[in-house]
Design a protein around this motif. Structure first.
Motif, PDB file in Angstrom:
ATOM      1  N   MET A   1       0.646  -1.298  -0.268  1.00 21.07           N
ATOM      2  CA  MET A   1      -0.116   0.223  -0.027  1.00 21.07           C
ATOM      3  C   MET A   1       0.998   1.524  -0.118  1.00 21.07           C
ATOM      4  O   MET A   1       2.240   0.933   0.632  1.00 21.07           O
ATOM      5  N   SER A   2       0.398   1.978  -0.773  1.00 15.75           N
ATOM      6  CA  SER A   2       1.427   3.593  -1.234  1.00 15.75           C
ATOM      7  C   SER A   2       1.044   3.782   0.712  1.00 15.75           C
ATOM      8  O   SER A   2       0.044   4.246   1.111  1.00 15.75           O
ATOM      9  N   ASP A   3       2.022   4.662   0.553  1.00 13.96           N
ATOM     10  CA  ASP A   3       1.713   6.120   1.933  1.00 13.96           C
ATOM     11  C   ASP A   3       0.763   6.894   1.401  1.00 13.96           C
ATOM     12  O   ASP A   3      -0.563   7.443   2.221  1.00 13.96           O
ATOM     13  N   LEU A   4       0.841   7.149   0.342  1.00 18.13           N
ATOM     14  CA  LEU A   4      -0.542   8.074   0.140  1.00 18.13           C
ATOM     15  C   LEU A   4      -1.752   7.825   0.589  1.00 18.13           C
ATOM     16  O   LEU A   4      -2.653   7.974   1.130  1.00 18.13           O
ATOM     17  N   TYR A  39      -5.129  16.473  -3.662  1.00 20.14           N
ATOM     18  CA  TYR A  39      -3.728  16.430  -2.284  1.00 20.14           C
ATOM     19  C   TYR A  39      -4.909  16.106  -1.790  1.00 20.14           C
ATOM     20  O   TYR A  39      -6.259  15.918  -1.329  1.00 20.14           O
ATOM     21  N   PRO A  40      -3.737  15.448  -0.188  1.00 20.81           N
ATOM     22  CA  PRO A  40      -4.649  14.732   1.477  1.00 20.81           C
ATOM     23  C   PRO A  40      -5.169  16.142   1.324  1.00 20.81           C
ATOM     24  O   PRO A  40      -4.256  16.972   1.393  1.00 20.81           O
TER      25      PRO A  40
ATOM     26  N   ALA B 201     -21.001   9.354   2.080  1.00 19.49           N
ATOM     27  CA  ALA B 201     -20.156  11.076   1.560  1.00 19.49           C
ATOM     28  C   ALA B 201     -18.854  10.210   0.585  1.00 19.49           C
ATOM     29  O   ALA B 201     -18.857   8.880   1.324  1.00 19.49           O
ATOM     30  N   MET B 202     -18.780  10.428  -0.420  1.00 19.56           N
ATOM     31  CA  MET B 202     -17.596   9.361  -1.289  1.00 19.56           C
ATOM     32  C   MET B 202     -16.442  10.286  -1.015  1.00 19.56           C
ATOM     33  O   MET B 202     -16.188  11.237  -1.540  1.00 19.56           O
ATOM     34  N   PHE B 203     -14.938   9.379  -0.849  1.00 18.15           N
ATOM     35  CA  PHE B 203     -13.946   9.915  -0.985  1.00 18.15           C
ATOM     36  C   PHE B 203     -12.857   9.388  -1.837  1.00 18.15           C
ATOM     37  O   PHE B 203     -12.773   8.335  -2.204  1.00 18.15           O
ATOM     38  N   THR B 204     -11.754  10.284  -2.269  1.00 15.21           N
ATOM     39  CA  THR B 204     -10.591   9.792  -3.038  1.00 15.21           C
ATOM     40  C   THR B 204     -10.288   9.203  -1.702  1.00 15.21           C
ATOM     41  O   THR B 204     -10.401   8.982  -0.758  1.00 15.21           O
ATOM     42  N   LEU B 205      -8.977   8.083  -2.545  1.00 16.85           N
ATOM     43  CA  LEU B 205      -7.569   7.248  -1.608  1.00 16.85           C
ATOM     44  C   LEU B 205      -6.947   8.350  -1.071  1.00 16.85           C
ATOM     45  O   LEU B 205      -6.440   7.828   0.349  1.00 16.85           O
ATOM     46  N   GLY B 241     -11.810  18.532 -13.457  1.00 16.48           N
ATOM     47  CA  GLY B 241     -11.098  18.601 -13.828  1.00 16.48           C
ATOM     48  C   GLY B 241     -10.256  17.824 -12.464  1.00 16.48           C
ATOM     49  O   GLY B 241      -8.160  18.509 -12.973  1.00 16.48           O
ATOM     50  N   THR B 242     -10.114  18.165 -11.507  1.00 12.19           N
ATOM     51  CA  THR B 242      -8.614  17.386 -10.728  1.00 12.19           C
ATOM     52  C   THR B 242      -8.404  16.820 -10.652  1.00 12.19           C
ATOM     53  O   THR B 242      -7.324  16.401 -10.602  1.00 12.19           O
ATOM     54  N   TYR B 243      -9.455  15.274 -11.191  1.00 12.97           N
ATOM     55  CA  TYR B 243      -8.737  14.245 -11.242  1.00 12.97           C
ATOM     56  C   TYR B 243      -8.831  14.177 -13.485  1.00 12.97           C
ATOM     57  O   TYR B 243      -9.949  14.897 -13.595  1.00 12.97           O
ATOM     58  N   PRO B 244      -8.108  13.216 -13.816  1.00 14.95           N
ATOM     59  CA  PRO B 244      -8.056  13.020 -15.541  1.00 14.95           C
ATOM     60  C   PRO B 244      -9.505  12.220 -15.649  1.00 14.95           C
ATOM     61  O   PRO B 244      -9.884  11.819 -14.840  1.00 14.95           O
TER      62      PRO B 244
END
Lengths: 92, 254
Positions: A1-4, A39-40, B201-205, B241-244
């Protein structure tokens, strides 16, 4: 798992704790995230950090919530700001 | 305390607006009453109560029902009663004090009021005065010193901390930012026990909020399905546009 991905997971765990969400997480698939995009949340550049930000104000008793929001808007030079504490709900 | 959202976080703050509140109030009785009697009467107000909004209020002055979750007396001194109250949004504490006075038979009014929690935002987790905000802004603008501003502010993601969550792949982010629904293949991890119709709520990794919506499937259905709409989007937080945009490429392949 990556740090991000680890950082993201840790952040969401923190949110769960703050929001008192006691549910467990289940996994459907695994993938990494591309560091070139986004960004985080705590590491957003300061301008973006402000525009996607929240301040919990220690409100003085005099001015109304609307007045406090108006001052904050002016201080930050932002067009949009709003508060989450009205005494009167819009839809009773 | 008052949670204030800036910029694009503004569209999320409405979620907190109608959540439960907690206050510490100072009530002045018009004659001294035995603390035990006051405590007993305060307890009577726990539960569903009728309230007519006061003259100076911004809502229709019709009798309505509000729920009081708890009332806890903190201190008694002469005719003053300090108490903590947890209640539904839209409860008037000034009115509550007045009504407590009526039941006690001595009349009473509210002297001071302080909000100590709004939904999951609690005073003890940190509140900042307008002076502190002003100072932090000055240090940033004048000396490019960000740290204080970063300490005072929190990411808007905290507003939805109390919701069940779903983490989606990078490739699913931009489609949602452009108004698409969340489909099953975009999901990586999620909370247990999500039921159909529940707000999620939906989040990115990375932990960034993408959108909020209503689950169209429960957790088990999502785990067992290969396709289909999993969440109907209500409000998008992520800027397009933040993510491709993988979805445009995929569309042209079809």
């Amino acid at each position: 798992m990556s740090d991000l991905v680890k950082e993201g997971e840790e952040f969401l765990r923190k949110l769960d704790e703050l929001g008192r969400v006691k549910r467990r997480w289940v996994s459907k698939d695994e993938e990494d995230t591309d560091p070139r995009y986004g960004y985080p949340p705590y590491r957003r550049p300061i301008d973006l950090y402000i525009r996607k930000g929240l301040i919990v104000i220690d409100k003085p008793p005099g001015p109304t919530s609307h007045e406090v929001v108006a001052w904050i808007k002016k201080m930050f030079g932002l067009e949009k700001a709003g508060h989450g504490g009205t005494l009167e709900p819009a839809h009773p | 305390m008052l949670p204030v959202a800036l910029g694009s976080a503004t569209k999320l703050i409405g979620l907190v607006m109608h959540s439960r509140k907690e206050y510490v109030a100072l009530m002045e009785l018009h004659r001294e009453v035995d603390p035990e009697k006051v405590t007993a009467v305060l307890k009577q107000f726990v539960g569903r109560i009728y309230q007519r909004p006061p003259l100076r209020s911004s809502v229709k002055r019709a009798l309505r029902i509000r729920e009081i979750y708890y009332i806890e007396p903190l201190e008694f001194q002469d005719r003053y009663v300090l108490f903590r109250v947890g209640c539904q949004s839209g409860t008037y504490i000034r009115k509550l004090c007045h009504d407590v006075g009526l039941v006690l038979g001595v009349e009473a009014h509210m002297r001071e009021l302080r909000r100590t929690a709004t939904g999951h935002f609690r005073e003890e987790n940190g509140v900042y005065t307008l002076h502190e905000v002003s100072e932090a802004l000055y240090l940033w603008r004048r000396y490019r010193y960000e740290e204080l501003l970063r300490k005072i502010m929190q990411p808007a993601e905290l507003i939805v901390a109390n919701l069940p969550k779903i983490v989606i792949r990078d490739g699913a982010v931009d489609a949602i930012a452009h108004g698409a629904q969340l489909a099953v293949p975009g999901i990586l991890r999620l909370h247990e026990g999500i039921s159909k119709g529940e707000r999620v709520a939906m989040f990115t990794l990375k932990g960034e909020l993408v959108a909020i919506g209503r689950a169209a499937m429960d957790t088990n259905e999502i785990l067992e399905s290969k396709r289909g709409v999993a969440v109907r989007i209500e409000r998008v937080f992520m800027e397009p546009g933040t993510y491709p945009s993988m979805w445009k490429r995929r569309k042209s392949c079809e």
